[in-house]
Design a protein around this motif. Sequence first.
Motif, PDB file in Angstrom:
ATOM      1  N   GLU A  56       1.291  -0.128  13.683  1.00  0.00           N
ATOM      2  CA  GLU A  56       1.526   1.308  13.860  1.00  0.00           C
ATOM      3  C   GLU A  56       2.605   1.814  12.913  1.00  0.00           C
ATOM      4  OE1 GLU A  56       2.916   4.602  17.221  1.00  0.00           O
ATOM      5  OE2 GLU A  56       2.343   2.583  17.866  1.00  0.00           O
ATOM      6  N   ARG A  57       3.660   1.064  12.729  1.00  0.00           N
ATOM      7  CA  ARG A  57       4.712   1.493  11.805  1.00  0.00           C
ATOM      8  C   ARG A  57       4.166   1.623  10.391  1.00  0.00           C
ATOM      9  NH1 ARG A  57       7.809  -2.062  15.069  1.00  0.00           N
ATOM     10  NH2 ARG A  57       7.515  -3.786  13.589  1.00  0.00           N
ATOM     11  N   GLY A  58       3.330   0.678   9.987  1.00  0.00           N
ATOM     12  CA  GLY A  58       2.746   0.749   8.652  1.00  0.00           C
ATOM     13  C   GLY A  58       1.818   1.934   8.492  1.00  0.00           C
ATOM     14  N   VAL A  59       0.979   2.186   9.476  1.00  0.00           N
ATOM     15  CA  VAL A  59       0.047   3.316   9.429  1.00  0.00           C
ATOM     16  C   VAL A  59       0.807   4.630   9.302  1.00  0.00           C
ATOM     17  CG1 VAL A  59      -1.489   4.699  10.876  1.00  0.00           C
ATOM     18  CG2 VAL A  59      -1.958   2.282  10.537  1.00  0.00           C
ATOM     19  N   ARG A  60       1.827   4.787  10.106  1.00  0.00           N
ATOM     20  CA  ARG A  60       2.553   6.066  10.092  1.00  0.00           C
ATOM     21  C   ARG A  60       3.266   6.286   8.756  1.00  0.00           C
ATOM     22  NH1 ARG A  60       2.645   8.776  14.852  1.00  0.00           N
ATOM     23  NH2 ARG A  60       2.022   7.657  16.745  1.00  0.00           N
TER      24      ARG A  60
ATOM     25  N   ALA B 126       0.832  -1.206   0.000  1.00  0.00           N
ATOM     26  CA  ALA B 126       0.000   0.000   0.000  1.00  0.00           C
ATOM     27  C   ALA B 126       0.868   1.258   0.000  1.00  0.00           C
ATOM     28  CB  ALA B 126      -0.920  -0.005   1.217  1.00  0.00           C
ATOM     29  N   ILE B 127       1.941   1.222   0.754  1.00  0.00           N
ATOM     30  CA  ILE B 127       2.863   2.360   0.797  1.00  0.00           C
ATOM     31  C   ILE B 127       3.518   2.560  -0.566  1.00  0.00           C
ATOM     32  CG2 ILE B 127       5.034   3.159   1.806  1.00  0.00           C
ATOM     33  CD1 ILE B 127       4.074   1.549   4.389  1.00  0.00           C
ATOM     34  N   ARG B 128       3.904   1.453  -1.202  1.00  0.00           N
ATOM     35  CA  ARG B 128       4.505   1.553  -2.529  1.00  0.00           C
ATOM     36  C   ARG B 128       3.517   2.130  -3.536  1.00  0.00           C
ATOM     37  NH1 ARG B 128       8.601   2.963  -5.328  1.00  0.00           N
ATOM     38  NH2 ARG B 128       9.157   1.641  -7.099  1.00  0.00           N
ATOM     39  N   LEU B 129       2.253   1.738  -3.425  1.00  0.00           N
ATOM     40  CA  LEU B 129       1.232   2.301  -4.302  1.00  0.00           C
ATOM     41  C   LEU B 129       1.135   3.813  -4.115  1.00  0.00           C
ATOM     42  CD1 LEU B 129      -1.216   2.170  -6.231  1.00  0.00           C
ATOM     43  CD2 LEU B 129      -2.626   1.632  -4.225  1.00  0.00           C
ATOM     44  N   ALA B 130       1.103   4.251  -2.874  1.00  0.00           N
ATOM     45  CA  ALA B 130       1.015   5.687  -2.602  1.00  0.00           C
ATOM     46  C   ALA B 130       2.221   6.432  -3.157  1.00  0.00           C
ATOM     47  CB  ALA B 130       0.882   5.930  -1.098  1.00  0.00           C
TER      48      ALA B 130
END
Length: 291
Positions: A191-195, A160-164
Amino acid sequence: MSDAQALVDAHHHVWDLGIRPQPWLDEPGHEPIRRTFATADLRPVATRTLAGRRLERTVLVQCVTSVDETREFLALADSDPLIGAVVGWADLTSPAIGDVLDALRAGPGGTHLRAVRHLVQGESDAAWLQQPSVERGLRAVGERGLGYDLLIRSHQFPQAIRLAERLPNLPLVLDHAGKPPIARQDLDHWERGVRRLAAHPQVRCKVSGLVTEADHEKWTVDDIRPVWDVLLAAFGPDRLMFGSDWPVCVLAGGWNRWAAGVEELLADCSPAEAEAVLAGTATTFYRLNPA
């Protein structure tokens, strides 16, 4: 801007088992919701006010991987004033994805299509969102002014982070806050993923689906509060939106009980911050018209 007294439920479902099976309901523990649910069932159970607001608009979200379901939801939104927007489904991997989206938008109720979603939580490929065909499909989504609802579990944050990172102009909303493992009380990885995801300004987050990640029978607001504190710090109120995940939330107390919990979580927020969470963020993201 949203109505000063409006409450927007940014995430709910309906399904008619007489029209379309919902295979996921066959999983153990889903017996209480293994029946048909319509918006006519939502109205009489969503009665509690939240910060003095009554439910006025909702966002109806796809359940299964079916374009036919999306067509039905759009037609329903056209006839039911409660539904302000639809998050539908289309095959992102299809070379014809653009044509499918255009046809949906041109059909009955098509103007209510504001986003699409895929059940990424069920995909075993750890980089499903990075598949070239999927990324091409998501670009077609963004080119049509639509958003994308991210349905992932905690271990899927990297994709998801890579998509963003790769599609900074695609509006994204994280469904159910990325499904934090509340019942296990092990939130560090989540929490690490959310941030990291929240560091991308095009991402919003739904405060929804949390009670079903907690102990269904025994959850309290204190169980939810650590997640809320992380979300508030990571996204800020202007990027959070209330959602019920009804009727799934019936498994853990129902719409009114969750609304009461959210009101308690908002106790330290200003009226402007509460407005954002309860109506403003969803109104802007899904471009909701007044009820």
